[in-house]
Motif scaffolding. Structure first.
Motif, PDB file in Angstrom:
ATOM      1  N   GLY A  82       0.833  -1.194   0.000  1.00 51.19           N
ATOM      2  CA  GLY A  82       0.000   0.000   0.000  1.00 51.19           C
ATOM      3  C   GLY A  82       0.870   1.247   0.000  1.00 51.19           C
ATOM      4  O   GLY A  82       2.104   1.164   0.010  1.00 51.19           O
ATOM      5  N   ALA A 120      -3.459  -0.013  -2.429  1.00 51.79           N
ATOM      6  CA  ALA A 120      -4.370   0.648  -1.498  1.00 51.79           C
ATOM      7  C   ALA A 120      -3.688   1.923  -1.007  1.00 51.79           C
ATOM      8  O   ALA A 120      -2.459   2.006  -0.979  1.00 51.79           O
ATOM      9  N   THR A 122      -3.969   6.032   1.286  1.00 54.74           N
ATOM     10  CA  THR A 122      -4.588   7.170   1.963  1.00 54.74           C
ATOM     11  C   THR A 122      -3.837   8.413   1.512  1.00 54.74           C
ATOM     12  O   THR A 122      -2.632   8.367   1.230  1.00 54.74           O
ATOM     13  N   MET A 133      -1.045   6.305   8.127  1.00 48.86           N
ATOM     14  CA  MET A 133      -1.855   5.093   8.065  1.00 48.86           C
ATOM     15  C   MET A 133      -1.757   4.543   6.648  1.00 48.86           C
ATOM     16  O   MET A 133      -2.224   5.179   5.696  1.00 48.86           O
ATOM     17  N   PRO A 135      -2.926   1.543   4.389  1.00 48.61           N
ATOM     18  CA  PRO A 135      -3.728   0.327   4.233  1.00 48.61           C
ATOM     19  C   PRO A 135      -3.042  -0.617   3.255  1.00 48.61           C
ATOM     20  O   PRO A 135      -2.441  -0.188   2.275  1.00 48.61           O
ATOM     21  N   TYR A 148      -5.822  -7.800   4.567  1.00 43.83           N
ATOM     22  CA  TYR A 148      -6.325  -6.448   4.811  1.00 43.83           C
ATOM     23  C   TYR A 148      -5.692  -5.993   6.124  1.00 43.83           C
ATOM     24  O   TYR A 148      -6.116  -6.379   7.216  1.00 43.83           O
ATOM     25  N   THR A 150      -3.211  -2.667   8.205  1.00 43.68           N
ATOM     26  CA  THR A 150      -2.873  -1.245   8.229  1.00 43.68           C
ATOM     27  C   THR A 150      -1.592  -1.052   9.019  1.00 43.68           C
ATOM     28  O   THR A 150      -1.477  -1.530  10.154  1.00 43.68           O
ATOM     29  N   HIS A 152       0.726   1.608  10.954  1.00 44.85           N
ATOM     30  CA  HIS A 152       0.396   2.825  11.688  1.00 44.85           C
ATOM     31  C   HIS A 152       1.638   3.306  12.441  1.00 44.85           C
ATOM     32  O   HIS A 152       2.180   2.579  13.276  1.00 44.85           O
TER      33      HIS A 152
END
Length: 200
Positions: A82, A120, A122, A133, A135, A148, A150, A152
Motif C-alpha cells: 500500500g 491501497a 490514503t 496510516m 492500508p 487487509y 494497516t 500505523h
C-alpha cells in the motif's frame, strides 16, 4: 527540480503473539517514508501539477521501493502492499495525491514485487505527528481478507507546513489468526458473480 528530501524513516514491526496465541508464522510489517519539500509550496494555486510530478515522483518511488526491498530481502516475499501521503497544512490534499497517484511513483514498487492489484492508499492533510496510516491488501488478490492490514506510525516533526510525507508499506504474511474468510464466499452466499460483485 528534483525531490528535496529532509529525512527518511524505515519502520519494521513483527507480531509474534496475537490474541494471546502465538502466531504460526510471525507477521512482519514494513514501511518506508520520506519527508519531502512540497514542490508547490509558496506558489499559490498551481493549475498544472505535471512538471513537478515528473520531477519528484519517480525519485521517491525508486527510493522508497529500494528501502522496502532491502528490509524485506526481496520483492518476492512481499505479500501485501500500500501507499500513503500526508501534505502539510500549507498544502492541498491534491499535492499529496499528485505524488502517489501516478504510475511514475507506483510502478517502481508494483514491478519490484510482481504485483497485479492496485495499491491501497490514503492521502490527507495534517500537521507534524499526524499518524501515517498505510492500508494494505494482497498484491495479487484484492479479495484475500487475511491481508487487509494497516501500518500505523507517526513522525513527530513531520510534515512541516511546507512538506509532504510520502510512504510505502508492505507485509510479509497476513493477520496471524485470520478467520473471517475471503470476499468470494460472501459473493457466493449472496448469489453474486465475482466478476460483478455489486450485481449491477
Amino acid at each position: 527540480m528534483p525531490a528535496v528530501i529532509r529525512k527518511t524513516l524505515l519502520h519494521v514491526e513483527t507480531t509474534l503473539i496475537e490474541g494471546g496465541k502465538a502466531a504460526p508464522v510471525p507477521l512482519k510489517l514494513i514501511a518506508a517514508a520520506a519527508v519531502v519539500k512540497n514542490p508547490w509550496a509558496g506558489m499559490g494555486f498551481v493549475e498544472n501539477l505535471k512538471p513537478a510530478i515528473h520531477d519528484v515522483a519517480p525519485d521517491l518511488g525508486a527510493l522508497l521501493t529500494a528501502m522496502i526491498l532491502e528490509a524485506a530481502g526481496s520483492g518476492e516475499v512481499i505479500e501485501a502492499y500500500g501507499k500513503a501521503a500526508i501534505v502539510g497544512l500549507d498544502g492541498e490534499v491534491e499535492h499529496a495525491s499528485a505524488l502517489i497517484h501516478t504510475l511514475r511513483f507506483g510502478n517502481h514498487y508494483r514491478t519490484a514485487v510482481g504485483a497485479k492489484s492496485y495499491l491501497a492508499f490514503t492521502n490527507i492533510r495534517g500537521g507534524a505527528n499526524t499518524p501515517v496510516m498505510i492500508p494494505l491488501m494482497d498484491k495479487n488478490d484484492e479479495g484475500r481478507r487475511s491481508h487487509y492490514l494497516t501500518i500505523h506510525f507517526a513522525m513527530p516533526d513531520a510534515p512541516a507546513a511546507d512538506e509532504i510525507v510520502v510512504a510505502l508499506g508492505a507485509s510479509i504474511g497476513g493477520r496471524p489468526h485470520h478467520r473471517i474468510g475471503d470476499r468470494y464466499q460472501d459473493l457466493k452466499d449472496l448469489g453474486h458473480d465475482a466478476a460483478n460483485p455489486a450485481a449491477v
